[in-house]
Every structure is written in C-alpha cells, then in structure tokens.
Design an enzyme around this catalytic site. Structure first.
Site, PDB file in Angstrom:
ATOM      1  N   CYS A 155     101.184 -39.777  14.922  1.00  0.00           N
ATOM      2  CA  CYS A 155     101.224 -40.228  13.529  1.00  0.00           C
ATOM      3  C   CYS A 155     102.322 -41.255  13.303  1.00  0.00           C
ATOM      4  O   CYS A 155     102.153 -42.202  12.532  1.00  0.00           O
ATOM      5  CB  CYS A 155     101.418 -39.041  12.596  1.00  0.00           C
ATOM      6  SG  CYS A 155     102.937 -38.089  12.908  1.00  0.00           S
ATOM      7  N   HIS A 203     105.392 -35.371   9.562  1.00  0.00           N
ATOM      8  CA  HIS A 203     104.185 -36.197   9.677  1.00  0.00           C
ATOM      9  C   HIS A 203     104.458 -37.565   9.062  1.00  0.00           C
ATOM     10  O   HIS A 203     105.087 -37.669   8.004  1.00  0.00           O
ATOM     11  CB  HIS A 203     103.024 -35.513   8.958  1.00  0.00           C
ATOM     12  CG  HIS A 203     101.704 -36.209   9.116  1.00  0.00           C
ATOM     13  ND1 HIS A 203     101.188 -36.585  10.344  1.00  0.00           N
ATOM     14  CD2 HIS A 203     100.774 -36.604   8.190  1.00  0.00           C
ATOM     15  CE1 HIS A 203     100.013 -37.167  10.166  1.00  0.00           C
ATOM     16  NE2 HIS A 203      99.746 -37.195   8.874  1.00  0.00           N
ATOM     17  N   ASN A 226      96.306 -41.456   5.140  1.00  0.00           N
ATOM     18  CA  ASN A 226      96.578 -40.598   6.293  1.00  0.00           C
ATOM     19  C   ASN A 226      95.896 -41.170   7.532  1.00  0.00           C
ATOM     20  O   ASN A 226      95.162 -42.167   7.447  1.00  0.00           O
ATOM     21  CB  ASN A 226      96.082 -39.175   6.007  1.00  0.00           C
ATOM     22  CG  ASN A 226      96.782 -38.125   6.852  1.00  0.00           C
ATOM     23  OD1 ASN A 226      97.569 -38.445   7.746  1.00  0.00           O
ATOM     24  ND2 ASN A 226      96.505 -36.866   6.582  1.00  0.00           N
TER      25      ASN A 226
END
Length: 342
Positions: A118, A288, A308
């Site tokens: 990520c 994240h 995302n």
C-alpha cells in the site's frame, strides 16, 4: 475550570467510542457480530459488511504495509511545508477528479493484491496524478508500483511493508518507470499480481490465502516495450512532509494534486462498506497508506475523500470517506507529497 470540564467530557466521549464492546466483551474481528454492532451503533456514521479480502486478523496484519517514520526521520529526510504563503480560499467541497477532469488517473482505482505494498501504491498513484496536474496535462505517465517495491531498498521490504515518505524521496533521487496492472500489462514494468475479489461473487478471482513475495529488482522493461529502462524513468523535483493541519493539507491538494497519507487501521475498518468512517470498535491492526483526492461535508460531518488500493469492488467503488479535521486514526499526521521535475 469550564474549559477543563469540557475537555474531560470530550476526552471521556472519545475514549468511550474507541473501546466500546458489546456487554463488556471483546467482539471477534471480521465476525457477523462486529458487523451488526457497527451497523446498530447510533453514532457510527458508516456501514459495515462481510468481506473476503481478509481471512483472519493475522492475514490482515500482513497486508497492512505502511510503516511510520519518527519525527527525527521525517525532519532529516525532507522538509515539512506549512503553505503559509498560499492565500487560497478553501471550499467546503473539493474533488480532484472534477478539478482536473483531463487527468484520468485520478479516477483510477488500483489493486495491491495479496502484497503489503500500500505504501508504494499510494505513492505512485499520487505521483501519477501530479505528473498530469502539474504539467497542465502535457505529461501523462502511469508510474510502476513494481519498480518501487522491488528496487527501493531504503523504502523497506516491498510486500512486507515500507515507508511512504521514503518512496517520494526515491522518486526524486532515482526516478520510477511506468507500469500498469497485470490485467492491462502496459508500461515498462506492469504489476505482476492480479486483482482479487472481496466478496463471494464478483468479476475477479478470489483473493485466496497466498501472500506474495517481493519480486527481484530488474532494471529492464518487459519484452516488447520499446523505451529502455533508464530512459523510461520519471523524476520528482522535490519531496516533502505536509504539516499535520487540515487546512495545510487542503491547500496542498488544491494547488498540486492528491497526496499520500498513512493511517492506523483498526479491526472495524476491515468491514467498511460505505459512509464516513470513524473508529467505533476494535484494536489496532497496522498501518495503511492511501491517496487523499478531496474532501466534503455530509450531514454536517466533514470528511476526507480517499482512494484505496483494493480495487473498485471495495467500499464506495474503491473509495472511502473518513472524518476530517480531528486527525482520525492519525490520518492527518502522516501526509507526504512532492513536485514533478519539469
């Protein structure tokens, strides 16, 4: 005395919201009970649903790959901007997709797959957006997450996690080549891992249980790609931390494009479906990294608009919203960005 009393009440309310359990018992993460608890919570402001992205809490921890730099690391590696010189009016609503409609990458939702990358995806996505935005649409390049996770050794450990800020430093110092997804197979180094499905039924294969290993660094482009590796690189001119301040972050996005941010993921977030997320229940899972593309207000609740990297089937078509202006889950504490080399 009144101020102290108000502070104590506010602190108690904050702590209560962050340790809430059912009947004083810990709720099992990823369970139907947790989903019901969130959906029945009067102050949640968001909806939860079953997801097949994560098979267990340990599984989720492996995929939370954003590592935090301490204050000294941040200070020594790059400057922190406060944009005190930017006197721009901040609107109540802002969406980078509408501000720069010619930059199609802003609407793109990628998929990190079964790899804790990520930190790299948030970086190359925002860099890709900024190349288009800051060049006035004159340049277009989809930067490669593969090149970053495999070749940036200072960034961390590839699929096992990395530092978002160092990814931006690497863009400035070493440059990053182009690369799309495994499915479209475009650019110099496309991503090698497939998009995977969050739910039982969907257009992508099930995510499965395999955790991918970090690929070896290869300073070559895929077969048939005409531009040599070194010539395909795109460079940043400057990387920087964005001050932990709502308005400073907003000004940076308005002037230069989406930013990368990292936040603390709690157990309840793993079941996010829609709405404006705030931590309701559960313990911390890990960090994240994502891309903030704008902000807004809904029913008097201010929020960040966030892209995302779990493909467009997750959340609100790949996006989610989070409460803005109170450093929810530390999302305003770790924001990084940069300027392109022209």
């Amino acid at each position: 005395m009144l101020k102290i009393a108000v502070y104590i009440v506010s602190l108690f309310t904050f702590l209560e919201a962050h340790v809430t359990t059912r009947n004083n018992q810990r709720i099992e993460p990823l369970s139907d009970e947790m989903i019901s608890f969130i959906n029945e919570h009067p102050d949640a402001g968001w909806k939860a649903d079953k997801s097949d992205r994560f098979h267990s809490l340990d599984d989720a921890r492996i995929l939370m790959g954003a590592r935090k730099e301490d204050a000294e690391m941040k200070r020594n590696r790059r400057p922190t901007v406060d944009h005190h010189d930017l006197n721009v009016e901040i609107p109540s609503q802002f969406d980078s997709r509408k501000k720069w409609p010619h930059c199609k990458s802003i609407s793109q939702i990628r998929d990190q797959s079964r790899c804790g990358s990520c930190w790299a995806f948030g970086a190359v996505e925002a860099m890709t957006d900024r190349i288009c935005i800051q060049s006035g649409g004159g340049q277009s390049a989809e930067l490669s997450a593969l090149d970053l996770i495999s070749c940036c050794k200072d960034c961390g450990d590839g699929c096992q996690g990395g530092f978002p800020g160092v990814a931006w430093d690497y863009w400035v110092k070493r440059g990053i080549v182009t690369g799309g997804s495994k499915e479209n197979h475009t650019g110099c180094q496309p991503y090698p891992f497939p998009k995977c499905e969050h739910h039982t039924k969907g257009k992508y294969p099930a995510c499965g249980t395999k955790i991918y290993k970090t690929p070896q660094c290869k300073q070559t482009c895929q077969k048939g790609y005409k531009t040599p590796y070194e010539q395909d690189k795109h460079y940043g001119d400057e990387s920087y931390n964005v001050q932990n301040n709502e308005k400073v972050i907003q000004r940076d996005i308005m002037m230069y494009g989406p930013v990368e941010a990292a936040f603390d993921v709690y157990e309840d977030f793993l079941n996010y479906k829609s709405g404006i997320y705030r931590h309701v229940t559960g313990s911390i899972v890990g960090g994240h990294a994502i891309r903030i593309i704008g902000w807004g207000v809904e029913k008097r609740t201010p929020y960040w608009l966030i892209a995302n990297s779990w493909n467009e089937d997750w959340g609100e078509k790949g996006l989610f919203r989070m409460v803005r202006g109170r450093d929810e889950c530390s999302i305003e504490s770790d924001v990084v960005a940069g300027l392109i080399k022209t």
